[in-house]
Write a protein that holds these residues in place. Structure first.
Motif, short mmCIF file in Angstrom:
data_model
loop_
_atom_site.label_atom_id
_atom_site.label_comp_id
_atom_site.label_asym_id
_atom_site.label_seq_id
_atom_site.Cartn_x
_atom_site.Cartn_y
_atom_site.Cartn_z
N ARG A 177 -5.00 9.11 1.64
CA ARG A 177 -4.97 8.54 0.24
C ARG A 177 -4.33 7.28 0.06
NH1 ARG A 177 -3.73 11.90 -4.50
NH2 ARG A 177 -5.91 11.27 -5.34
N GLN A 225 4.61 11.63 -4.28
CA GLN A 225 4.35 11.99 -2.87
C GLN A 225 4.09 10.95 -1.77
OE1 GLN A 225 3.78 15.03 -1.50
NE2 GLN A 225 4.51 16.13 -3.32
N MET A 226 3.57 9.66 -2.38
CA MET A 226 3.17 8.66 -1.27
C MET A 226 4.29 7.83 -1.01
SD MET A 226 -0.46 7.27 -2.88
CE MET A 226 -1.98 8.33 -3.04
N GLU A 227 4.22 7.24 0.03
CA GLU A 227 5.21 6.16 0.63
C GLU A 227 4.57 4.85 1.07
OE1 GLU A 227 6.07 8.08 4.74
OE2 GLU A 227 7.07 9.20 2.89
N ARG A 228 5.36 3.79 1.34
CA ARG A 228 4.79 2.61 1.77
C ARG A 228 3.94 2.79 3.23
NH1 ARG A 228 7.22 -2.14 -0.29
NH2 ARG A 228 6.20 -3.37 1.37
N VAL A 229 2.96 2.17 3.59
CA VAL A 229 2.21 2.46 4.47
C VAL A 229 1.79 1.01 5.15
CG1 VAL A 229 1.57 4.97 4.48
CG2 VAL A 229 0.15 3.15 3.71
N GLU A 249 1.36 11.74 -8.12
CA GLU A 249 0.42 11.10 -6.84
C GLU A 249 1.68 10.25 -6.22
OE1 GLU A 249 -2.84 9.15 -8.32
OE2 GLU A 249 -4.15 10.67 -7.45
N GLN A 250 2.17 9.35 -6.94
CA GLN A 250 3.12 8.33 -6.54
C GLN A 250 4.29 8.94 -5.72
OE1 GLN A 250 3.33 4.95 -8.99
NE2 GLN A 250 1.36 4.44 -8.94
N PHE A 269 -3.20 13.92 4.42
CA PHE A 269 -3.09 15.23 4.21
C PHE A 269 -4.09 15.83 5.07
CE2 PHE A 269 -2.13 12.75 0.29
CZ PHE A 269 -1.14 13.60 -0.35
N GLY A 280 -2.94 16.67 -1.84
CA GLY A 280 -3.62 15.63 -1.87
C GLY A 280 -4.92 15.60 -2.58
N TYR A 282 -1.00 12.39 -13.76
CA TYR A 282 -1.19 12.75 -12.33
C TYR A 282 -0.73 11.54 -11.55
CZ TYR A 282 -3.08 14.78 -7.83
OH TYR A 282 -3.35 15.32 -6.70
N VAL A 300 0.82 -1.35 0.08
CA VAL A 300 -0.05 0.08 0.13
C VAL A 300 0.89 1.24 0.01
CG1 VAL A 300 -1.84 1.22 1.19
CG2 VAL A 300 -1.65 -1.09 1.36
N GLY A 347 0.56 5.48 0.54
CA GLY A 347 -0.33 6.36 1.06
C GLY A 347 0.20 7.54 1.51
N ALA A 351 -0.81 17.17 -6.23
CA ALA A 351 -0.59 16.25 -5.55
C ALA A 351 0.36 16.29 -4.06
CB ALA A 351 0.60 15.26 -6.24
N ALA A 352 0.75 17.42 -4.00
CA ALA A 352 1.29 17.82 -2.63
C ALA A 352 0.29 18.07 -1.74
CB ALA A 352 2.29 18.91 -2.79
#
Lengths: 249, 309
Positions: free
Chosen positions: A175, B303-307, B300-301, A166, B263, B296, A161, A163, B260-261
């Motif tokens: 997200r 900005q995101m990290e593994r959660v 988006e990616q 924000f 959200g 986009y 995942v 995510g 993206a920053a």
């Protein structure tokens, strides 16, 4: 004009009116069917306050972004159902936001052809408030070959995942994107394999919202929820093969 | 009753009257260099897909054609248009890139070598059928009989002599991953293909990234050009198309990076205000919607990290 002319005119006009329902903001031949099947024929109103935001056309029919926003009924929402009226797999999600979660959900879906998209919001008084929108498309999104399965090593990434949380003015937007092929059974030789259940939980494991997903949701599903407060949340997911995944946000 | 029949017949007659004439008028823009300028609109039933600039160069021995247009009918009309200004034979057709509005007239040039960058041929082989199908959907009967014809020769970047005319070929990537730009050194005309859009919003399916595209523009602008033929939009003899492109690409990049920053959802981004300075740029909202879909997810990616855990 004589009787025959009138009859001919009526016949010419008939296909235009067909099965559509009075007050429906989009032209649809399928409303009665879905109303009976998904909403059990329960009382409803077409309602512009339930916003269904989407592009006017699908640039990529495999990844169509939709945003359902029923913030106008905040505090009164029991369930939100969404479906793509002309899809082979019409249903998109069945979302039950608890008190701390906003009645708003963004997700990406596949569509097979141009179609009305509906979001039906059940409020505490037992009325379904139906928001509607329409999307044009070249189509083919539901039967296109899997992109995920064409990538080497996708099995190792299953359930990963990505995510981010924000901070907004009075809530947090969560997200996520979950690595999953979301096979819908419509592509030759590949049976259904998709994420069908999700829950948003707080730090103590209390369920904040439940979400049922259907395989009209795109590969590698992108989801966005809004939750009140600063507390840590956990997203729990399960697919129809029983694999469970968790993410902390 | 009778008047209904008359109306119905009139309706049929109106439909049959459309003779699918592209009305191509070659315009000479330099010695031996001719342009067929399309509109800056979107593909539609009323333009048959003629939204594109194609051109040709008349050399001592024959004609070098650049891009074949959106349909078999366009390709045939282009052949006829060429014959109205020169008796010389067509020597070859070069394709700037694999997009349908530039290559679906190839059938009309099946008697001469059709040349493109190797990667362009590969992309056309992969995506051509689907793109042609979508063109039938968008412009209808104008497409009748149109089929994908793949290039028969491969072009490589560098200097090339075509019947005594020196042409500089650049193999770039910004628009589709395989973009040919052609500088006619004799006249100074630069055929930029779709690396340059002018007064028409740029399109991004297949772009390797806006940063790549911006670097390509630097390279193009540094060439000793005197006139620029963009893939879409009017010809220019100043750097205005470069300035507009850079400005537009920068804006597009910042919309998605900032979105993206914060959200932002795709459905929100496609509604952002388009700066007034782009008011003259045709189809900016439409292309923003497309570009957000294409690009986009990458922003988006980032900005995101593994959660997951």
């Amino acid at each position: 004009m004589d009787g025959r002319s009138l009859l001919l005119l009526a016949l010419l006009a008939w296909p235009c009116t067909g099965w559509s329902v009075e007050g429906d903001p989009v032209t649809s031949v399928m409303w009665n069917y879905h109303h009976a099947r998904l909403l059990d024929g329960a009382p409803f109103v077409f309602d512009e306050q339930v916003r269904v935001l989407l592009p006017p056309f699908a640039e990529d029919a495999r990844q169509v972004p939709i945003l359902v926003d029923a913030s106008a009924y905040r505090g009164q929402v029991v369930r939100i159902l969404a479906w793509a009226e002309l899809n082979p797999i019409a249903q998109i999600f069945d979302f039950a936001p608890g008190a701390e979660v906003l009645p708003r959900l963004a997700i990406r879906i596949r569509i097979e052809q141009a179609t009305p998209i509906r979001a039906a919001v059940l409020t505490r008084d037992g009325i379904w408030h139906v928001g509607s929108s329409y999307i044009d498309a070249a189509g083919g999104g539901c039967t296109a070959p899997s992109v995920v399965r064409a990538e080497a090593g996708w099995e190792e990434r299953l359930g990963q995942v990505l995510g981010k949380r924000f901070a907004l003015a009075d809530s947090s937007r969560l997200r996520v994107q979950i690595a999953h092929p979301m096979d819908n059974g419509l592509v030759g030789g590949i049976p259904e394999f998709y994420l069908n259940q999700a829950e948003l939980r707080d730090g103590n494991g209390k369920v904040l919202a439940t979400l049922e997903l259907f395989p009209s949701v795109s590969e590698n599903p992108t989801l966005s929820l809004e939750v009140q407060g600063e507390g840590e949340t956990e997203l729990w997911l399960r697919d129809n093969n029983g694999n469970e995944f968790k993410a902390a946000l | 009753m009778r008047w209904i029949l008359v109306l119905a017949l009139l309706g049929c007659a109106l439909v049959a009257r459309a003779d699918f004439d592209y009305g191509l008028q070659p315009r000479q823009i330099a010695d031996g260099v001719w342009l067929l300028e399309g509109s800056t609109d979107n593909f539609a039933q009323n333009n048959g897909g003629n939204i594109v600039n194609s051109g040709f160069i008349v050399t001592a021995q024959g004609v070098l054609v650049i891009d074949s247009g959106p349909s078999k009918r366009y390709g045939e009309a282009l052949r006829r248009a060429i014959a109205t200004v020169t008796d010389k034979p067509v020597l070859t057709l070069w394709l700037t890139h694999h997009h349908p509005d530039h290559v679906l007239g190839n059938q009309a040039f099946a008697d001469v070598p059709i040349a493109a960058l190797a990667a362009t041929t590969a992309l056309l082989a992969e995506q051509g059928e689907a793109m042609a199908e979508n063109m039938y959907r968008l412009v209808g009967d104008w497409m009748r009989g149109t089929e994908v014809v793949l290039p028969t020769q491969t072009l490589s970047p560098g200097l090339l002599d075509v019947a005594g005319r020196r042409l500089r070929l650049l193999g770039l990537r910004g628009h589709t991953g395989a973009d040919l730009a052609i500088l006619d050194e004799t006249s100074g005309v630069l055929f930029a293909g779709d690396l340059l859009f002018y007064q028409r919003a740029l399109t991004t399916p297949g772009t390797p990234g806006l940063d790549v595209w911006l670097r390509d523009l630097e390279q193009l602008q540094a060439l000793p050009w005197k006139q620029i033929v963009p893939g879409h939009g009017p010809v220019a003899s100043s750097a205005a198309p470069f300035t507009q492109m850079r400005d537009y690409l920068g804006w597009l990049d910042s919309v998605m990076r900032e979105g993206a920053a914060q959200g932002a959802e795709m459905s929100e981004l496609i509604g952002v205000a388009i700066p007034p300075r782009f008011a003259a740029v045709s189809l900016s909202r439409y292309e923003l919607i497309r570009s957000v879909s294409h690009l986009y997810p990458r922003y988006e990616q980032a900005q995101m990290e593994r959660v997951d855990r």
